[in-house]
Design a protein around this motif. Structure first.
Motif, PDB file in Angstrom:
ATOM      1  N   LYS A  45       0.845  -1.195   0.000  1.00 18.76           N
ATOM      2  CA  LYS A  45       0.000   0.000   0.000  1.00 18.76           C
ATOM      3  C   LYS A  45       0.877   1.239   0.000  1.00 18.76           C
ATOM      4  O   LYS A  45       1.313   1.724   1.041  1.00 18.76           O
ATOM      5  CB  LYS A  45      -0.910  -0.002   1.229  1.00 18.76           C
ATOM      6  CG  LYS A  45      -1.930  -1.117   1.239  1.00 18.76           C
ATOM      7  CD  LYS A  45      -2.793  -1.049   2.477  1.00 18.76           C
ATOM      8  CE  LYS A  45      -3.826  -2.168   2.500  1.00 18.76           C
ATOM      9  NZ  LYS A  45      -4.671  -2.118   3.709  1.00 18.76           N
ATOM     10  N   SER A  46       1.150   1.743  -1.175  1.00 18.54           N
ATOM     11  CA  SER A  46       2.020   2.910  -1.300  1.00 18.54           C
ATOM     12  C   SER A  46       1.775   3.570  -2.646  1.00 18.54           C
ATOM     13  O   SER A  46       1.664   2.895  -3.673  1.00 18.54           O
ATOM     14  CB  SER A  46       3.484   2.492  -1.180  1.00 18.54           C
ATOM     15  OG  SER A  46       4.339   3.517  -1.592  1.00 18.54           O
ATOM     16  N   HIS A  47       1.698   4.917  -2.634  1.00 19.15           N
ATOM     17  CA  HIS A  47       1.526   5.640  -3.889  1.00 19.15           C
ATOM     18  C   HIS A  47       2.777   5.525  -4.756  1.00 19.15           C
ATOM     19  O   HIS A  47       2.686   5.473  -5.992  1.00 19.15           O
ATOM     20  CB  HIS A  47       1.209   7.106  -3.615  1.00 19.15           C
ATOM     21  CG  HIS A  47      -0.209   7.335  -3.154  1.00 19.15           C
ATOM     22  ND1 HIS A  47      -1.296   7.153  -3.982  1.00 19.15           N
ATOM     23  CD2 HIS A  47      -0.708   7.723  -1.959  1.00 19.15           C
ATOM     24  CE1 HIS A  47      -2.414   7.429  -3.321  1.00 19.15           C
ATOM     25  NE2 HIS A  47      -2.079   7.764  -2.086  1.00 19.15           N
ATOM     26  N   ASP A  48       3.941   5.485  -4.114  1.00 21.98           N
ATOM     27  CA  ASP A  48       5.176   5.336  -4.881  1.00 21.98           C
ATOM     28  C   ASP A  48       5.197   3.999  -5.623  1.00 21.98           C
ATOM     29  O   ASP A  48       5.602   3.932  -6.789  1.00 21.98           O
ATOM     30  CB  ASP A  48       6.390   5.449  -3.953  1.00 21.98           C
ATOM     31  CG  ASP A  48       6.566   6.849  -3.398  1.00 21.98           C
ATOM     32  OD1 ASP A  48       6.109   7.802  -4.065  1.00 21.98           O
ATOM     33  OD2 ASP A  48       7.149   6.998  -2.312  1.00 21.98           O
ATOM     34  N   LYS A  49       4.768   2.952  -4.952  1.00 21.70           N
ATOM     35  CA  LYS A  49       4.711   1.638  -5.595  1.00 21.70           C
ATOM     36  C   LYS A  49       3.648   1.599  -6.685  1.00 21.70           C
ATOM     37  O   LYS A  49       3.839   0.985  -7.740  1.00 21.70           O
ATOM     38  CB  LYS A  49       4.428   0.557  -4.558  1.00 21.70           C
ATOM     39  CG  LYS A  49       5.528   0.364  -3.522  1.00 21.70           C
ATOM     40  CD  LYS A  49       6.773  -0.224  -4.149  1.00 21.70           C
ATOM     41  CE  LYS A  49       7.822  -0.525  -3.067  1.00 21.70           C
ATOM     42  NZ  LYS A  49       9.065  -1.085  -3.650  1.00 21.70           N
TER      43      LYS A  49
END
Length: 296
Positions: free
Chosen positions: A153-157
């Protein structure tokens, strides 16, 4: 029509129910009108007090009433409910509104300006984009989980999802599924751009408003909180002091006292949920990182 001292209006989507009271509180007028006929009626009626619940479309109608020379009053719906007698229908609601507006201790809602409502629209659209983006990320994560991949859960990912799949995970993905993921990922990136556009609109409004610039001098208050204050707080003079504003937002302790024994519980969480959320996030940012806190 000259005997009407106060006119209660029950607002609906396309029809309006009107009940008029004289100075002694007796009902002297009752009518159901369409939106067009209501405007004509208000324009041709002698100046009086027009009361209605604070709901969707009420601020626009209140400004119309003021334009025709009437005194417009907006009442919170929860304060009207005690005056509803016996069964409920639209005329009974209008009668309750007219009666509630005559109470000396009644609290009224300040009428919002057109610019304040425009800011509210920008914020609501931004919030809808945020919800759509969260739902989009959840859908992509659940799809990958069906094929044996647990997506972080990450925007970067999420922005580099395909690089993540190649670099960190060797599970093959069916070609048709890969096309679906690409389309959904493009939708995610589009939502990011739409959110940034809404943020820019709010920033432009805050930059050109003296009151918003003054609010931003408070630690933890940024463009989102300042613009929310502009849209939701119609008139700061409605609050006697800062504690009254905090109580309206729902940041003061809930009281449950009896028998002369004061008992204070957690915060009441009443009133404006969105503004309360922004102030809490801003305060947390200041407490956790007082020197590097990012204003919200």
């Amino acid at each position: 029509m000259s005997t009407i001292n106060i006119l209660g209006i029950d607002i609906e989507k396309s029809t309006f129910h009107l009940v008029g009271h004289d100075s002694s509180g007796r009902e002297v007028f009752r009518k159901k009108l369409s939106r067009t006929k209501l405007i004509l009626f208000l324009a041709n009626t002698e100046r009086t007090t027009v009361a209605m619940e604070s709901c969707g479309g009420s601020h626009w109608l209140a400004r119309k009433c003021q334009g025709f020379g009437h005194k417009a009053l907006l009442i919170p719906p929860q304060y009207v409910k005690p005056y509803v007698k016996t069964n409920k229908n639209d005329f009974i609601d209008a009668d309750a509104i007219a009666e509630a507006a005559t109470r000396p201790s009644m609290r009224f809602v300040s009428i919002k300006t057109e610019s304040s409502q425009v800011i509210s629209v920008i914020q609501r659209i931004r919030s809808s984009y945020l919800k759509d983006r969260t739902a989009c990320m959840s859908r992509i994560g659940s799809i990958l989980l069906e094929f044996g991949m647990s997506f972080p859960k990450s925007h970067d990912k999420m922005k580099a999802i395909f690089q993540w799949r190649i670099a960190e995970h060797g599970e093959p993905i069916p070609p048709l599924l890969l096309l679906e993921l690409r389309d959904h990922h493009d939708y995610y990136l589009k939502l990011n751009q739409l959110i940034l556009t809404q943020d820019k609109k709010l920033k432009d409004i805050v930059d050109h408003d003296e009151r918003a610039q003054l609010l931003k001098t408070i630690p933890g208050v940024g463009n989102l909180t300042a613009s929310r204050c502009l849209s939701d707080i119609s008139n700061a003079a409605d609050f006697k002091n800062g504690r009254h504003l905090a109580a309206w937002i729902g940041l003061v302790p809930r009281q449950f006292s009896t028998g002369g024994k004061p008992r204070l519980l957690g915060i009441s969480k009443r009133g404006n949920k969105g503004l309360r959320e922004l102030f809490i996030h801003g305060a947390r940012a200041v407490l956790v990182r007082p020197k590097k806190a990012v204003a919200i």
